[in-house]
Design a protein around this motif. Structure first.
Motif, PDB file in Angstrom:
ATOM      1  N   UNK A 149      21.989  16.742  -4.792  1.00  0.00           N
ATOM      2  CA  UNK A 149      23.481  16.520  -4.406  1.00  0.00           C
ATOM      3  C   UNK A 149      23.425  15.785  -3.186  1.00  0.00           C
ATOM      4  N   UNK A 150      24.269  14.579  -3.078  1.00  0.00           N
ATOM      5  CA  UNK A 150      24.432  13.693  -1.892  1.00  0.00           C
ATOM      6  C   UNK A 150      25.517  14.181  -1.237  1.00  0.00           C
ATOM      7  N   UNK A 167      15.280  13.231 -16.125  1.00  0.00           N
ATOM      8  CA  UNK A 167      15.266  12.118 -15.168  1.00  0.00           C
ATOM      9  C   UNK A 167      16.751  12.656 -14.126  1.00  0.00           C
ATOM     10  N   UNK A 168      17.339  13.504 -14.475  1.00  0.00           N
ATOM     11  CA  UNK A 168      18.481  13.884 -13.808  1.00  0.00           C
ATOM     12  C   UNK A 168      18.153  15.169 -12.737  1.00  0.00           C
ATOM     13  N   UNK A 169      17.037  15.389 -12.539  1.00  0.00           N
ATOM     14  CA  UNK A 169      16.993  16.537 -11.781  1.00  0.00           C
ATOM     15  C   UNK A 169      15.292  16.549 -11.244  1.00  0.00           C
ATOM     16  N   UNK A 170      15.057  17.670 -10.418  1.00  0.00           N
ATOM     17  CA  UNK A 170      13.792  17.300  -9.879  1.00  0.00           C
ATOM     18  C   UNK A 170      13.008  18.669 -10.479  1.00  0.00           C
ATOM     19  N   UNK A 171      11.525  18.420 -10.389  1.00  0.00           N
ATOM     20  CA  UNK A 171      10.805  19.553 -10.708  1.00  0.00           C
ATOM     21  C   UNK A 171       9.708  19.409  -9.508  1.00  0.00           C
ATOM     22  N   UNK A 175      17.722   6.563 -11.694  1.00  0.00           N
ATOM     23  CA  UNK A 175      17.124   5.770 -10.973  1.00  0.00           C
ATOM     24  C   UNK A 175      17.518   6.471  -9.265  1.00  0.00           C
ATOM     25  N   UNK A 176      18.423   6.980  -8.799  1.00  0.00           N
ATOM     26  CA  UNK A 176      18.749   7.572  -7.513  1.00  0.00           C
ATOM     27  C   UNK A 176      17.872   8.967  -7.394  1.00  0.00           C
ATOM     28  N   UNK A 177      17.758   9.752  -8.683  1.00  0.00           N
ATOM     29  CA  UNK A 177      16.669  11.029  -8.849  1.00  0.00           C
ATOM     30  C   UNK A 177      15.453  10.435  -8.319  1.00  0.00           C
ATOM     31  N   UNK A 178      14.928   9.600  -9.057  1.00  0.00           N
ATOM     32  CA  UNK A 178      13.511   9.111  -8.886  1.00  0.00           C
ATOM     33  C   UNK A 178      13.211   8.551  -7.442  1.00  0.00           C
ATOM     34  N   UNK A 179      14.445   7.836  -6.644  1.00  0.00           N
ATOM     35  CA  UNK A 179      14.217   7.355  -5.403  1.00  0.00           C
ATOM     36  C   UNK A 179      14.080   8.568  -4.451  1.00  0.00           C
ATOM     37  N   UNK A 180      15.032   9.746  -4.673  1.00  0.00           N
ATOM     38  CA  UNK A 180      14.827  10.772  -3.708  1.00  0.00           C
ATOM     39  C   UNK A 180      13.631  11.544  -4.121  1.00  0.00           C
ATOM     40  N   UNK A 181      13.192  11.559  -5.416  1.00  0.00           N
ATOM     41  CA  UNK A 181      11.678  12.198  -5.501  1.00  0.00           C
ATOM     42  C   UNK A 181      10.613  11.629  -4.638  1.00  0.00           C
ATOM     43  N   UNK A 182      10.862  10.305  -4.345  1.00  0.00           N
ATOM     44  CA  UNK A 182       9.658   9.440  -3.657  1.00  0.00           C
ATOM     45  C   UNK A 182      10.175   9.905  -2.276  1.00  0.00           C
ATOM     46  N   UNK A 210      27.198  15.950  -7.197  1.00  0.00           N
ATOM     47  CA  UNK A 210      26.145  15.823  -7.740  1.00  0.00           C
ATOM     48  C   UNK A 210      25.548  14.724  -8.091  1.00  0.00           C
ATOM     49  N   UNK A 211      24.307  14.355  -8.032  1.00  0.00           N
ATOM     50  CA  UNK A 211      23.389  13.082  -8.345  1.00  0.00           C
ATOM     51  C   UNK A 211      22.831  13.288  -9.780  1.00  0.00           C
ATOM     52  N   UNK A 212      23.126  12.420 -10.839  1.00  0.00           N
ATOM     53  CA  UNK A 212      22.538  12.561 -11.972  1.00  0.00           C
ATOM     54  C   UNK A 212      21.778  11.248 -12.452  1.00  0.00           C
TER      55      UNK A 212
END
Length: 177
Positions: free
Chosen positions: A153-154, A133-137, A111-118, A106-108
């Protein structure tokens, strides 16, 4: 990293992991209607509590040497990855059929979550970090992901194998230390 040429029997050269990994990052638009029947579906297999496999189609993103998938934490795949992190992701790219075995985490980190959103937006899914900031919508997700927010999840590879589907062919397996 160790590699084994699975096509040595046929006198074929081993495949290069770097070339195969580059194809994982270049699967194109995964949005509905994006590539129609030519889209590249990712298949995630997790382990149910009774030890049986659970396989489901997912949107997955290859980035920085690993796959990223999203799921609600209450969805079966999310529960499975958190309880038993060993899993596989399979995909057919334009040149390779690839299976990656790995460990899900699990990734929380915001910065990583924002990168994966991009990365998701670049892949055709209009995701953004949620208020925490710890999950996506997003306006939509796969029905099997459960309701938003969707957690990231990575999947860090432990093993992989690939079949080159063009002439002259080839197949190689890798173990990552």
């Amino acid at each position: 990293m160790k590699s084994k040429n699975l096509a040595d029997l046929y006198g074929l050269q081993p495949l290069e992991w770097e070339t195969v990994a580059a194809s994982l990052a270049d699967v194109g638009d995964q949005a509905p209607g994006g590539q129609g029947p030519d889209r590249h579906s990712h298949w995630l297999t997790t382990i149910n509590p009774d030890g049986s496999p659970h396989t489901t189609g997912v949107g997955a993103f290859w980035d920085a040497g690993g796959f990223y998938v999203v799921s609600g934490r209450s969805a079966r795949k999310g529960r499975n990855m958190e309880r038993e992190p060993r899993c596989t992701i399979a995909v057919a790219t334009d040149d390779y059929d690839v299976v990656v075995e790995g460990i899900a985490e699990l990734v929380t980190d915001p910065a990583t979550v924002a990168h994966i959103a991009k990365v998701a937006v670049d892949g055709g899914w209009p995701a953004e970090p949620d208020e925490s900031g710890s999950a996506l919508t997003a306006p939509y997700s796969a029905p099997s992901a459960g309701p938003a927010p969707w957690h990231v999840y990575r999947v860090t590879p432990t093993k992989a194998n690939a079949l080159y589907v063009r002439d002259p062919g080839g197949a190689t397996a890798w173990s990552f230390a």
